[in-house]
Design an enzyme around this catalytic site. Structure first.
Site, mmCIF file in Angstrom:
data_model
loop_
_atom_site.group_PDB
_atom_site.id
_atom_site.type_symbol
_atom_site.label_atom_id
_atom_site.label_comp_id
_atom_site.label_asym_id
_atom_site.label_seq_id
_atom_site.Cartn_x
_atom_site.Cartn_y
_atom_site.Cartn_z
ATOM 1 N N ASP A 103 0.859 -1.178 0.000
ATOM 2 C CA ASP A 103 0.000 0.000 0.000
ATOM 3 C C ASP A 103 0.904 1.240 0.000
ATOM 4 O O ASP A 103 1.376 1.660 -1.050
ATOM 5 C CB ASP A 103 -0.869 -0.123 1.269
ATOM 6 C CG ASP A 103 -2.047 0.802 1.300
ATOM 7 O OD1 ASP A 103 -2.127 1.683 0.446
ATOM 8 O OD2 ASP A 103 -2.893 0.666 2.198
ATOM 9 N N PHE A 152 -10.466 -0.804 -0.497
ATOM 10 C CA PHE A 152 -10.019 -1.674 0.591
ATOM 11 C C PHE A 152 -10.721 -3.011 0.425
ATOM 12 O O PHE A 152 -11.945 -3.064 0.299
ATOM 13 C CB PHE A 152 -10.372 -1.050 1.945
ATOM 14 C CG PHE A 152 -9.724 -1.767 3.095
ATOM 15 C CD1 PHE A 152 -8.465 -1.379 3.554
ATOM 16 C CD2 PHE A 152 -10.358 -2.829 3.721
ATOM 17 C CE1 PHE A 152 -7.849 -2.048 4.615
ATOM 18 C CE2 PHE A 152 -9.754 -3.502 4.776
ATOM 19 C CZ PHE A 152 -8.501 -3.111 5.221
ATOM 20 N N VAL A 153 -9.950 -4.077 0.416
ATOM 21 C CA VAL A 153 -10.525 -5.386 0.118
ATOM 22 C C VAL A 153 -10.274 -6.392 1.242
ATOM 23 O O VAL A 153 -9.342 -6.227 2.042
ATOM 24 C CB VAL A 153 -9.957 -5.944 -1.208
ATOM 25 C CG1 VAL A 153 -10.437 -5.135 -2.397
ATOM 26 C CG2 VAL A 153 -8.433 -5.989 -1.176
ATOM 27 N N ASP A 159 -7.957 -9.082 5.897
ATOM 28 C CA ASP A 159 -8.987 -8.841 6.908
ATOM 29 C C ASP A 159 -9.418 -7.377 6.972
ATOM 30 O O ASP A 159 -8.721 -6.485 6.488
ATOM 31 C CB ASP A 159 -8.449 -9.213 8.296
ATOM 32 C CG ASP A 159 -7.456 -8.175 8.813
ATOM 33 O OD1 ASP A 159 -6.474 -7.895 8.093
ATOM 34 O OD2 ASP A 159 -7.676 -7.619 9.898
HETATM 35 P P1 IMP Z 1 1.751 -0.486 3.811
HETATM 36 O O1 IMP Z 1 2.222 -0.851 2.440
HETATM 37 O O2 IMP Z 1 2.853 -0.326 4.811
HETATM 38 O O3 IMP Z 1 0.888 0.741 3.777
HETATM 39 O O4 IMP Z 1 0.833 -1.588 4.453
HETATM 40 C C1 IMP Z 1 0.449 -2.714 3.819
HETATM 41 C C2 IMP Z 1 -0.385 -3.497 4.794
HETATM 42 O O5 IMP Z 1 -1.634 -2.834 5.026
HETATM 43 C C3 IMP Z 1 -0.741 -4.838 4.223
HETATM 44 O O6 IMP Z 1 0.213 -5.825 4.561
HETATM 45 C C4 IMP Z 1 -2.097 -5.113 4.839
HETATM 46 O O7 IMP Z 1 -1.947 -5.725 6.094
HETATM 47 C C5 IMP Z 1 -2.699 -3.745 5.023
HETATM 48 N N1 IMP Z 1 -3.628 -3.418 3.915
HETATM 49 C C6 IMP Z 1 -3.471 -2.463 2.977
HETATM 50 N N2 IMP Z 1 -4.516 -2.443 2.121
HETATM 51 C C7 IMP Z 1 -5.344 -3.427 2.533
HETATM 52 C C8 IMP Z 1 -6.614 -3.933 2.037
HETATM 53 O O8 IMP Z 1 -7.191 -3.471 1.038
HETATM 54 N N3 IMP Z 1 -7.160 -4.957 2.732
HETATM 55 C C9 IMP Z 1 -6.581 -5.523 3.832
HETATM 56 N N4 IMP Z 1 -5.401 -5.085 4.309
HETATM 57 C C10 IMP Z 1 -4.790 -4.051 3.668
#
Ligand code: IMP
Length: 180
Positions: A103, A152-153, A159
């Site tokens: 993300d 968001f999925v 989850d």
């Molecule tokens: P980031 O890249 O550090 O922002 O965080 C990624 C983490 O956010 C992932 O490993 C997921 O745990 C969580 N995440 C981000 N988008 C989603 C989504 O659409 N559904 C469920 N978890 C998500």
């Protein structure tokens, strides 16, 4: 019924299966003659990792890490805490990180940094979903299942507030259930 919470199914079990097979074929080709250590990032990787390893033909071992973010999506700091670390050193091994979603890239950026310091022979990333619109930190995603927009999925391991991981598909929840 829990299925009443679903707004739309984005990826069916069949589509997920096909895509995982395609990614596995790429990995089988690129790592031919090598052995791999797959590092799954808990808990979101569970279904993806289980399906992926069953489609891989290269010799492999698996391990897991569990990470917790301080702060919430809107105010992410990139500071993460390791709740569970790898069982063994990874020096001179070919490492493939298996993530559910990239993300902002902050979690992955941190993971890459600490794993690089452990001197693996190579370090690559396989993510089921990639949300480039939210990216804050530039991180390499070497193998990607699907690109997603702002939605968001949940399901297939993912989850919302620890629920919905067991859905065999990936879906969007109704706004009144999940306002994200
Ligand atoms: P980031 O890249 O550090 O922002 O965080 C990624 C983490 O956010 C992932 O490993 C997921 O745990 C969580 N995440 C981000 N988008 C989603 C989504 O659409 N559904 C469920 N978890 C998500």
């Amino acid at each position: 019924m829990i299925s009443d919470d679903i707004e739309e199914i984005l990826f069916t079990p069949e589509r997920l299966k096909t895509r995982v097979q395609e990614i596995a074929s790429e990995i089988n080709e690129e790592y031919e003659g090598k052995s791999l250590l797959l590092v799954g990032i808990l808990k979101g990787c569970m279904y993806f990792m289980a399906d992926l390893i069953r489609a891989l033909k290269v010799p492999l071992a698996i391990d897991f890490m569990s990470i917790s973010n301080y702060g919430f999506s809107t105010q992410k700091t990139g500071v993460v805490r390791i709740l569970k670390d790898l069982e063994k050193p990874i020096e001179n091994q070919h490492i493939l990180i298996v993530e559910d979603v990239v993300d902002t890239g902050l979690t992955l950026g941190y993971l890459l940094k600490i794993l690089k310091e452990r001197s693996p022979a190579s370090l690559r990333v396989c993510a089921l979903l990639d949300k480039p619109v939210y990216r804050i930190m530039r991180v390499p995603v070497d193998y990607r299942g699907f690109e997603l927009d702002r939605r968001f999925v949940v399901g297939y391991g993912l989850d919302y507030q620890e629920r919905y991981r067991h859905f065999p598909f990936i879906c969007v929840l109704k706004k009144e259930i999940c306002p994200l």
